[in-house]
Motif scaffolding. Structure first.
Motif, PDB file in Angstrom:
ATOM      1  N   SER A 297      33.076  46.383  -7.041  1.00 56.18           N
ATOM      2  CA  SER A 297      32.173  47.257  -6.555  1.00 56.18           C
ATOM      3  C   SER A 297      30.618  46.797  -7.060  1.00 56.18           C
ATOM      4  N   VAL A 298      30.475  46.456  -8.339  1.00 53.11           N
ATOM      5  CA  VAL A 298      29.237  45.877  -8.814  1.00 53.11           C
ATOM      6  C   VAL A 298      28.909  44.836  -8.200  1.00 53.11           C
ATOM      7  N   THR A 299      29.792  43.790  -7.909  1.00 47.49           N
ATOM      8  CA  THR A 299      29.630  42.531  -7.196  1.00 47.49           C
ATOM      9  C   THR A 299      29.207  42.698  -5.811  1.00 47.49           C
ATOM     10  N   VAL A 300      29.803  43.413  -4.950  1.00 48.75           N
ATOM     11  CA  VAL A 300      29.654  43.730  -3.935  1.00 48.75           C
ATOM     12  C   VAL A 300      28.339  44.315  -3.495  1.00 48.75           C
ATOM     13  N   LEU A 301      27.816  45.407  -4.597  1.00 43.35           N
ATOM     14  CA  LEU A 301      26.418  46.064  -4.420  1.00 43.35           C
ATOM     15  C   LEU A 301      25.531  44.904  -4.380  1.00 43.35           C
ATOM     16  N   LEU A 302      25.542  44.045  -5.524  1.00 45.10           N
ATOM     17  CA  LEU A 302      24.664  42.953  -5.746  1.00 45.10           C
ATOM     18  C   LEU A 302      24.428  41.954  -4.525  1.00 45.10           C
ATOM     19  N   CYS A 303      25.850  41.492  -4.135  1.00 46.14           N
ATOM     20  CA  CYS A 303      25.747  40.508  -2.950  1.00 46.14           C
ATOM     21  C   CYS A 303      25.295  41.282  -1.639  1.00 46.14           C
ATOM     22  N   TRP A 304      25.446  42.476  -1.520  1.00 45.74           N
ATOM     23  CA  TRP A 304      25.129  43.006  -0.406  1.00 45.74           C
ATOM     24  C   TRP A 304      23.847  43.305  -0.406  1.00 45.74           C
ATOM     25  N   ASN A 305      23.056  43.609  -1.646  1.00 48.81           N
ATOM     26  CA  ASN A 305      21.654  43.686  -1.756  1.00 48.81           C
ATOM     27  C   ASN A 305      20.895  42.180  -1.425  1.00 48.81           C
ATOM     28  N   GLY A 306      21.537  41.192  -1.742  1.00 50.75           N
ATOM     29  CA  GLY A 306      21.006  40.026  -1.648  1.00 50.75           C
ATOM     30  C   GLY A 306      21.135  39.553  -0.164  1.00 50.75           C
ATOM     31  N   GLN A 307      22.142  39.856   0.548  1.00 48.79           N
ATOM     32  CA  GLN A 307      22.389  39.835   1.991  1.00 48.79           C
ATOM     33  C   GLN A 307      21.321  40.599   2.697  1.00 48.79           C
ATOM     34  N   GLN A 308      20.903  41.891   2.313  1.00 48.40           N
ATOM     35  CA  GLN A 308      20.019  42.700   3.056  1.00 48.40           C
ATOM     36  C   GLN A 308      18.464  41.934   3.079  1.00 48.40           C
ATOM     37  N   ILE A 309      18.315  41.245   1.816  1.00 51.52           N
ATOM     38  CA  ILE A 309      16.860  40.440   1.985  1.00 51.52           C
ATOM     39  C   ILE A 309      16.880  39.449   2.983  1.00 51.52           C
ATOM     40  N   ILE A 310      18.016  38.857   3.232  1.00 55.03           N
ATOM     41  CA  ILE A 310      18.019  37.873   4.274  1.00 55.03           C
ATOM     42  C   ILE A 310      18.152  38.549   5.519  1.00 55.03           C
ATOM     43  N   ASP A 311      18.837  39.703   5.819  1.00 63.26           N
ATOM     44  CA  ASP A 311      19.046  40.231   7.322  1.00 63.26           C
ATOM     45  C   ASP A 311      17.497  40.909   7.532  1.00 63.26           C
ATOM     46  N   VAL A 312      16.995  41.441   6.423  1.00 66.06           N
ATOM     47  CA  VAL A 312      15.837  42.447   7.062  1.00 66.06           C
ATOM     48  C   VAL A 312      14.400  41.526   7.053  1.00 66.06           C
ATOM     49  N   THR A 313      14.540  40.332   6.511  1.00 59.14           N
ATOM     50  CA  THR A 313      13.364  39.409   6.902  1.00 59.14           C
ATOM     51  C   THR A 313      13.685  38.886   8.417  1.00 59.14           C
ATOM     52  N   ASN A 314      14.939  38.436   8.562  1.00 56.52           N
ATOM     53  CA  ASN A 314      15.175  37.761   9.798  1.00 56.52           C
ATOM     54  C   ASN A 314      14.717  38.818  10.946  1.00 56.52           C
ATOM     55  N   SER A 315      15.035  40.209  10.623  1.00 60.33           N
ATOM     56  CA  SER A 315      14.777  41.201  11.729  1.00 60.33           C
ATOM     57  C   SER A 315      13.271  41.324  11.761  1.00 60.33           C
TER      58      SER A 315
END
Length: 384
Positions: A297-315
């Motif tokens: 769960s901690v790994t998913v949360l951290l990786c998910w947050n890292g992915q959000q940085i990519i997605d939101v800047t692309n948006s």
């Protein structure tokens, strides 16, 4: 004039960013705890080395590695405390309030924030469950913690003193471990929210009446207000990019060590389950299950947050490319081109080609399970 920013993630800030280190005596006690806890784990490693066997390594690998992990993260957290608090202070200064966008967009962002708070709360609940079920009131710990066996051998009748010290101080190290994780999560969530505000603000800025579109081209007041809004948004976007860069700079300092320890921890957990599933007691099954769930769960949360940085800047980039620039004057088109140029490269947390995103989590599980199977075959061959 902007109103005060109403932080939707204030709960995590209150829990994980309380500064207990205001006095020298507090800092001294913290350093002493780290030193003593580190010496205990050196003793555990020495015992495992001198009495080495595959069975010993498999059975006590997860808890020993987790102890080393939380010590490393606590040291990292203490060493970079000023940088972490300074980054959060910068974020406070640049945040836009929700009233920068319309009511409908506010409701949409509030729903997103609630969903993120619920996911984060679920992870915290799993972590608390892991800490609670590890205590002796829920059953014997000898099959899960090697420290009891080591304390009895090296301290004799005084073994209970280091034993109680060990389990009393574990919450302190767990808190510091998760404090660092959730400081990162909080900073990313706030930065992501500000990027979302920029996106919604741009969408509202780009809106115009369908029948009056070409009239806007000759409307001087509209063009001036549009240029002002674009420059205002670019300034905020640049500030957020600096914030993302600060997050990346702090994260990559500890990323190699944390990836290595996390990788070894996953291998040890998989190996433990594969080799000892048939002989585990019910409480031991519960402990290894919640321990594994906590790591995942901690790994998913951290990786998910890292992915959000990519997605939101692309948006943001996608929003800019959809702007009705053909109804703008030359100066505003130039500003738009500058803005698009700033957004051509997505921000991400990357080090030596390793990016913190969904793919990293999948690769971590796949490789860890492969190595766990190797250890399973090694133990099987040693028993035959």
């Amino acid at each position: 004039m902007m109103s005060e920013f109403n932080d939707p993630f204030i709960v995590w800030r209150m829990i994980f960013m309380i500064n207990f280190k205001k006095h020298k005596i507090t800092k001294f006690c913290e350093i002493v705890l780290i030193v003593i806890f580190s010496l205990i784990h050196c003793l555990l490693l020495y015992y495992m080395f001198t009495n080495f066997s595959v069975n010993l390594l498999i059975r006590y690998g997860p808890t020993t590695l987790f102890g080393i992990f939380i010590i490393a993260v606590t040291i990292f957290s203490v060493a970079l405390e000023k940088e972490l608090s300074g980054g959060i202070d910068i974020l406070d200064e640049i945040c836009w309030p929700f009233n920068m966008i319309g009511k409908e967009a506010q409701l949409k962002l509030e729903r997103k924030c609630r969903m993120r708070n619920m996911c984060t709360a679920f992870v915290v609940l799993i972590i608390l469950t892991t800490i609670i079920v590890s205590y002796p009131c829920f059953g014997d710990q000898r099959d899960f913690f090697i420290c009891i066996k080591v304390f009895e051998e090296y301290f004799g009748e005084w073994w209970s003193i280091p034993y109680y010290f060990y389990f009393i101080t574990i919450p302190f190290f767990c808190y510091n471990y998760h404090k660092l994780c959730f400081t990162f999560v909080y900073a990313v969530l706030e930065t992501e929210l500000q990027f979302f505000l920029i996106e919604e603000y741009l969408l509202e800025t780009f809106k115009m009446g369908y029948l009056k579109r070409w009239k806007y081209l000759e409307n001087t007041q509209y063009q001036q207000e549009l240029g002002k809004s674009l420059r205002f948004t670019i300034a905020h976007h640049n500030a957020l990019k600096k914030m993302v860069k600060a997050i990346v700079n702090v994260t990559v300092n500890g990323m190699p060590l944390f990836l290595l320890l996390g990788f070894l921890l996953y291998i040890s957990c998989f190996t433990f389950v594969i080799n000892l599933a048939d002989s585990m007691t019910n409480i031991l099954k519960i402990r290894i299950f919640v321990c594994g769930a906590s790591c995942v769960s901690v790994t998913v949360l951290l990786c998910w947050n890292g992915q959000q940085i990519i997605d939101v800047t692309n948006s943001i980039f996608s929003t800019l490319t959809g702007a009705p620039w053909y109804f703008w004057d030359v100066d505003n088109v130039k500003i738009l081109l500058i803005f698009i140029t700033n957004c051509t490269k997505n921000d991400s947390i990357t080090m030596a080609g390793i990016c913190l995103d969904y793919k990293l989590f999948a690769s971590l599980l796949r490789i860890s399970f492969s190595y766990a199977l190797v250890l399973f075959n090694l133990r099987k061959s040693s028993l035959s």
